[in-house]
Enzyme design. Sequence first.
Site, PDB file in Angstrom:
ATOM      1  N   ALA A  65     -52.152  65.063  -6.032  1.00 35.00           N
ATOM      2  CA  ALA A  65     -52.450  65.924  -7.542  1.00 35.00           C
ATOM      3  C   ALA A  65     -51.248  66.509  -6.603  1.00 35.00           C
ATOM      4  CB  ALA A  65     -53.464  66.138  -7.297  1.00 35.00           C
ATOM      5  N   GLY A 114     -55.049  62.540  -3.820  1.00 32.66           N
ATOM      6  CA  GLY A 114     -55.041  61.457  -5.121  1.00 32.66           C
ATOM      7  C   GLY A 114     -54.190  59.818  -4.503  1.00 32.66           C
ATOM      8  N   GLU A 117     -57.395  58.208  -2.901  1.00 36.98           N
ATOM      9  CA  GLU A 117     -58.023  57.775  -3.934  1.00 36.98           C
ATOM     10  C   GLU A 117     -57.535  56.665  -4.626  1.00 36.98           C
ATOM     11  OE1 GLU A 117     -57.926  61.573  -4.978  1.00 36.98           O
ATOM     12  OE2 GLU A 117     -60.506  61.469  -5.627  1.00 36.98           O
ATOM     13  N   GLU A 137     -58.736  67.697   0.764  1.00 38.68           N
ATOM     14  CA  GLU A 137     -58.761  68.327   0.014  1.00 38.68           C
ATOM     15  C   GLU A 137     -59.545  69.883   0.008  1.00 38.68           C
ATOM     16  OE1 GLU A 137     -59.097  65.684  -0.548  1.00 38.68           O
ATOM     17  OE2 GLU A 137     -58.659  64.806  -2.206  1.00 38.68           O
TER      18      GLU A 137
END
Length: 263
Positions: A65, A114, A117, A137
């Site tokens: 992200a 991300g 992910e 994260e």
Amino acid sequence: MNAPVLLKIDDKIATLTLNRPDKLNALNYQTVDLLLAMLDELEVDSRVHVLIVTGAGDRAFSAGADIREFSESVRSGRAAAVRDFVRRGQQMTARMEAYRKPIIAAVNGYAFGGGCEITEAVPLAIASERALFAKPEIRLGMPPTFGGTQRLPRLSGRKRALQLLLTGERFEPQRALQEGLINRVVPHAELMPAARELASRIACHSPLAVAAILAAVTRGLNMAIGEGLQVESEQFASLVPSRDLCEGLDAWMQRREPVFCGH
Ligand code: COA
């Protein structure tokens, strides 16, 4: 060429390229929104049977992200942070996970946050030897928010996933293979040919059967076995009136290759 996601369609395969190479293909809101819009269009595009997602440039699949952008949402408070950042990212990975056509991640470099992910959410993934994964994260003082706390434990088991989630340590493609995060590791130059070869081996089958298998496996994984068997049965039943199922059965009995039409 400046769009944050590029699209190329040929031979039944759509290639989506995350295209912010100077930002290591970080997923800003514009990128996620465009990706979602493209997925909507490609799902009903009969020219496309399989999708490949990769990253532009020679360094990253995606470094996750866009931290600068979502930190603004965090500063705007809880409601904005959840709505603009978390829901959007979760929508993207859930869409990829439940997509009616197979999506193959071709992981060409960093798959952090991300990026990792997306790899967890899509049904198939191939990584270059140059790929590098991480769940970083925790270093930002937060848990993953695009499904990273949910899908990795389902893929690799609770303790293996928690080690990666709680340390933020980087891991090599061979480890990603052991964790069940990817299907294969290939030399960097062979990444896109390998992804296309896998896509072609799926694209020749009935898209109806492909969609039924994807739905049964993905939905069934999150259910008790009895409910999963019901989903399997419903998926099969939905194909009984289809021309493709008749064709597949007839072709086998006539000892010829089937020709599927997708109906
Ligand atoms: N969000 C926003 N921008 C990012 C980014 C991210 N997740 N990851 C990289 N970038 C940007 C950098 O800010 C830099 O842009 P700039 O030159 O305009 O500042 C550019 O991409 C190159 O990154 P840089 O950090 O200089 O490369 P590096 O080789 O030193 O480090 C990483 C590579 C992947 C280790 C590092 O970029 C990083 O830690 N990124 C964040 C990963 C992360 O925590 N992701 C999860 C987010 S929830």
